[in-house]
Enzyme design. Sequence first.
Site, PDB file in Angstrom:
ATOM      1  N   PRO A   2       0.678  -1.111   0.088  1.00  7.59           N
ATOM      2  CA  PRO A   2       0.157  -0.011   0.135  1.00  7.59           C
ATOM      3  C   PRO A   2       0.967   1.237   0.080  1.00  7.59           C
ATOM      4  O   PRO A   2       1.924   1.256   0.633  1.00  7.59           O
ATOM      5  CB  PRO A   2      -0.683  -0.050   1.393  1.00  7.59           C
ATOM      6  CG  PRO A   2      -0.701  -1.482   1.489  1.00  7.59           C
ATOM      7  CD  PRO A   2       0.519  -2.015   1.218  1.00  7.59           C
ATOM      8  N   GLU A   3       0.388   2.331  -0.751  1.00  6.63           N
ATOM      9  CA  GLU A   3       1.099   3.358  -0.932  1.00  6.63           C
ATOM     10  C   GLU A   3       0.325   4.628   0.002  1.00  6.63           C
ATOM     11  O   GLU A   3      -0.689   4.244   0.337  1.00  6.63           O
ATOM     12  CB  GLU A   3       1.501   3.749  -2.358  1.00  6.63           C
ATOM     13  CG  GLU A   3       2.445   3.029  -2.944  1.00  6.63           C
ATOM     14  CD  GLU A   3       2.824   3.078  -4.410  1.00  6.63           C
ATOM     15  OE1 GLU A   3       2.658   4.240  -4.643  1.00  6.63           O
ATOM     16  OE2 GLU A   3       2.592   2.123  -5.238  1.00  6.63           O
ATOM     17  N   HIS A  92      -5.809 -15.892   9.112  1.00  4.24           N
ATOM     18  CA  HIS A  92      -4.970 -14.748   8.574  1.00  4.24           C
ATOM     19  C   HIS A  92      -5.201 -13.618   9.720  1.00  4.24           C
ATOM     20  O   HIS A  92      -4.437 -12.528   9.509  1.00  4.24           O
ATOM     21  CB  HIS A  92      -5.256 -14.306   7.145  1.00  4.24           C
ATOM     22  CG  HIS A  92      -4.711 -15.636   6.258  1.00  4.24           C
ATOM     23  ND1 HIS A  92      -3.517 -15.851   6.104  1.00  4.24           N
ATOM     24  CD2 HIS A  92      -5.409 -15.994   5.379  1.00  4.24           C
ATOM     25  CE1 HIS A  92      -3.569 -16.872   5.310  1.00  4.24           C
ATOM     26  NE2 HIS A  92      -4.765 -16.976   4.853  1.00  4.24           N
ATOM     27  N   ARG A 111       0.775 -12.335   4.571  1.00  6.03           N
ATOM     28  CA  ARG A 111       2.115 -12.667   4.795  1.00  6.03           C
ATOM     29  C   ARG A 111       2.868 -12.479   6.026  1.00  6.03           C
ATOM     30  O   ARG A 111       3.844 -12.668   6.193  1.00  6.03           O
ATOM     31  CB  ARG A 111       2.862 -11.704   3.720  1.00  6.03           C
ATOM     32  CG  ARG A 111       2.335 -12.044   2.113  1.00  6.03           C
ATOM     33  CD  ARG A 111       3.203 -11.539   1.251  1.00  6.03           C
ATOM     34  NE  ARG A 111       2.792 -11.685  -0.224  1.00  6.03           N
ATOM     35  CZ  ARG A 111       3.475 -11.228  -1.307  1.00  6.03           C
ATOM     36  NH1 ARG A 111       4.684 -10.799  -1.111  1.00  6.03           N
ATOM     37  NH2 ARG A 111       3.086 -11.631  -2.388  1.00  6.03           N
TER      38      ARG A 111
END
Length: 279
Positions: A2-3, A92, A111
């Site tokens: 994400p930016e 998750h 992740r």
Amino acid sequence: MPELPEVETVRRGLMRIAAGRQVNGIDIYYPKMIENSVENFKEALIGQTIERIDRRGKYLLFRFSNDLTMISHLRMEGSYFNQKTGTAIDKHVHVLFHFTDGTDLGYRDTRKFGRMHLVKTGTEMQYGGLAKIGPEPTEEDLKLDYLVKIMKKSHSKIKPFLLNQAHVAGLGNIYADEVLWETQINPEEPTNQVSEAKIAKLRENIIHELARATEHHGTTVHSFKNAFGDAGKFQNELDVYGRGGEKCHRCGTKLVKIKVAQRGTTFCPRCQPLVKADD
């Protein structure tokens, strides 16, 4: 990863689902995600209220009522969501904040790269990447004189220069490709060779593009979702990122995808020719 537009979109959602809530319990299923002692983390936050959520670059800053700030970095695929307390969670979900109003704030990360770190409010800018982060991409913070000065000093290629958060906060692979295309700068051009006129245009495009992407709730390429589980919409506005082999929206030339500093990079060979040192 994400930016800035995606992180700002998450922040705005969190202000609706987490701000003003008091924590009465925390479940941590993946302790490595917490950079403090897990027990100290829980003890410090249980009973406290999230007063607001700020953002600096790609970092989220949860401001708690006891003058503590939780720094949260989403990394590759981290996301926040809310649900009623007692609702089942999947494998998750690694951190779950229980609020006194019967809702939960969950953190999901397939992740497991995301991290949370608790510091005294006012010291957060001494932490990790925040200690050397560059100005925000706004008219007020990103001054032209500053950008000209640091670009003229750099001999690196312009693409990795823009990805360096110490230069400008919030730019990542997607928006670096976009602003270079808009400014008609080759991603491999040495940074110090970019003219001052192009630097001025680049600055304008950085500010405008990130603001526009934020208003479209960010870009969903792989897995980004906001705090309500919705995808971003800016992927429908992209001119070059993810469009290798397709026609340039400006001149019709086939876009080329290469690697620059180990990052996939798409550009137009006609609109963005590589300028030689003696040109």
